[in-house]
Design a protein around this motif. Structure first.
Motif, short mmCIF file in Angstrom:
data_model
loop_
_atom_site.label_atom_id
_atom_site.label_comp_id
_atom_site.label_asym_id
_atom_site.label_seq_id
_atom_site.Cartn_x
_atom_site.Cartn_y
_atom_site.Cartn_z
N ASP A 1 12.72 2.55 -2.87
CA ASP A 1 13.77 1.53 -2.82
C ASP A 1 13.78 0.82 -1.47
N GLN A 2 13.59 1.58 -0.39
CA GLN A 2 13.55 0.98 0.95
C GLN A 2 12.35 0.04 1.08
N CYS A 3 11.20 0.44 0.58
CA CYS A 3 10.00 -0.41 0.66
C CYS A 3 10.20 -1.71 -0.11
N TRP A 4 10.73 -1.61 -1.34
CA TRP A 4 10.96 -2.82 -2.12
C TRP A 4 11.98 -3.71 -1.44
N ASP A 5 13.01 -3.13 -0.85
CA ASP A 5 14.02 -3.92 -0.14
C ASP A 5 13.38 -4.67 1.03
N ARG B 1 11.30 -7.52 -0.27
CA ARG B 1 12.16 -8.64 -0.71
C ARG B 1 12.72 -9.41 0.48
N GLN B 2 13.12 -8.69 1.52
CA GLN B 2 13.62 -9.36 2.73
C GLN B 2 12.54 -10.27 3.31
N ARG B 3 11.33 -9.75 3.44
CA ARG B 3 10.22 -10.52 4.02
C ARG B 3 9.94 -11.77 3.19
N ARG B 4 9.93 -11.61 1.87
CA ARG B 4 9.65 -12.75 0.99
C ARG B 4 10.76 -13.80 1.08
N ALA B 5 12.00 -13.36 1.15
CA ALA B 5 13.12 -14.30 1.26
C ALA B 5 13.06 -15.06 2.59
N LEU B 6 12.80 -14.36 3.67
CA LEU B 6 12.69 -15.03 4.96
C LEU B 6 11.56 -16.06 4.93
N ARG B 7 10.43 -15.69 4.38
CA ARG B 7 9.29 -16.60 4.31
C ARG B 7 9.64 -17.82 3.45
N GLU B 8 10.31 -17.58 2.32
CA GLU B 8 10.68 -18.67 1.41
C GLU B 8 11.55 -19.72 2.09
N PHE B 9 12.39 -19.28 3.01
CA PHE B 9 13.29 -20.20 3.69
C PHE B 9 12.80 -20.61 5.08
N GLY B 10 11.49 -20.45 5.29
CA GLY B 10 10.85 -20.94 6.50
C GLY B 10 11.13 -20.13 7.75
N ARG B 11 11.57 -18.90 7.56
CA ARG B 11 11.82 -18.04 8.71
C ARG B 11 10.71 -17.01 8.87
N ASP B 12 10.71 -16.35 9.98
CA ASP B 12 9.67 -15.36 10.30
C ASP B 12 9.91 -14.07 9.51
N PRO B 13 8.98 -13.68 8.63
CA PRO B 13 9.17 -12.45 7.85
C PRO B 13 9.19 -11.20 8.72
N ASP B 14 8.67 -11.29 9.94
CA ASP B 14 8.69 -10.13 10.83
C ASP B 14 10.10 -9.83 11.36
N GLN B 15 11.06 -10.69 11.04
CA GLN B 15 12.45 -10.42 11.42
C GLN B 15 13.10 -9.42 10.46
N ALA B 16 12.46 -9.18 9.32
CA ALA B 16 12.98 -8.21 8.36
C ALA B 16 12.89 -6.81 8.96
N HIS B 17 13.79 -5.95 8.54
CA HIS B 17 13.77 -4.58 9.04
C HIS B 17 14.15 -3.62 7.91
N ALA B 18 13.63 -2.42 8.02
CA ALA B 18 13.95 -1.38 7.03
C ALA B 18 15.42 -1.01 7.18
N ARG B 19 16.11 -1.01 6.06
CA ARG B 19 17.52 -0.63 6.07
C ARG B 19 17.65 0.86 5.73
N SER B 20 18.76 1.42 6.09
CA SER B 20 18.99 2.84 5.84
C SER B 20 19.04 3.13 4.34
N GLN C 1 0.84 -1.20 0.00
CA GLN C 1 0.00 0.00 0.00
C GLN C 1 0.88 1.26 0.00
N ARG C 2 1.92 1.25 0.81
CA ARG C 2 2.82 2.41 0.84
C ARG C 2 3.52 2.58 -0.50
N ILE C 3 3.91 1.47 -1.14
CA ILE C 3 4.53 1.55 -2.46
C ILE C 3 3.58 2.23 -3.44
N ARG C 4 2.31 1.84 -3.42
CA ARG C 4 1.32 2.46 -4.31
C ARG C 4 1.19 3.97 -4.05
N GLU C 5 1.18 4.34 -2.78
CA GLU C 5 1.06 5.75 -2.42
C GLU C 5 2.26 6.55 -2.92
#
Length: 80
Positions: free
Chosen positions: A45-49, A52-71, A9-13
């Motif tokens: 760029d930060q939103c897409w990053d 991508r982090q969330r999707r990668a974590l999910r793909e490898f069976g990890r918690d996507p909530d461990q992803a964090h916004a990078r600088s 949603q933020r990406i769309r905005e």
């Protein structure tokens, strides 16, 4: 906690605002508008990053909530 839907949603905005600024009359393409566009591009760029982090974590069976916004500097200086 941020979920994929909120990020998308933020990406769309951001994209909508970016298109609006880019399609503005030439007189509106001042320094302030250019700075805002640069900020929007960085935020996008930060939103897409983060998404991508969330999707990668999910793909490898990890918690996507461990992803964090990078600088901005970290996201903007990736080597491809």
């Amino acid at each position: 906690m941020t979920d994929d839907r909120t990020i998308l949603q933020r990406i769309r905005e951001v994209v909508d605002e970016e298109h609006s600024l880019r399609n503005a009359e030439p007189a509106r393409h001042d320094d302030e508008s250019r700075q805002r566009l640069r900020h929007l591009e960085e935020e996008l760029d930060q939103c897409w990053d983060l998404l991508r982090q969330r999707r990668a974590l999910r793909e490898f069976g990890r918690d996507p909530d461990q992803a964090h916004a990078r600088s901005v500097s970290q996201v903007e200086n990736y080597l491809e």
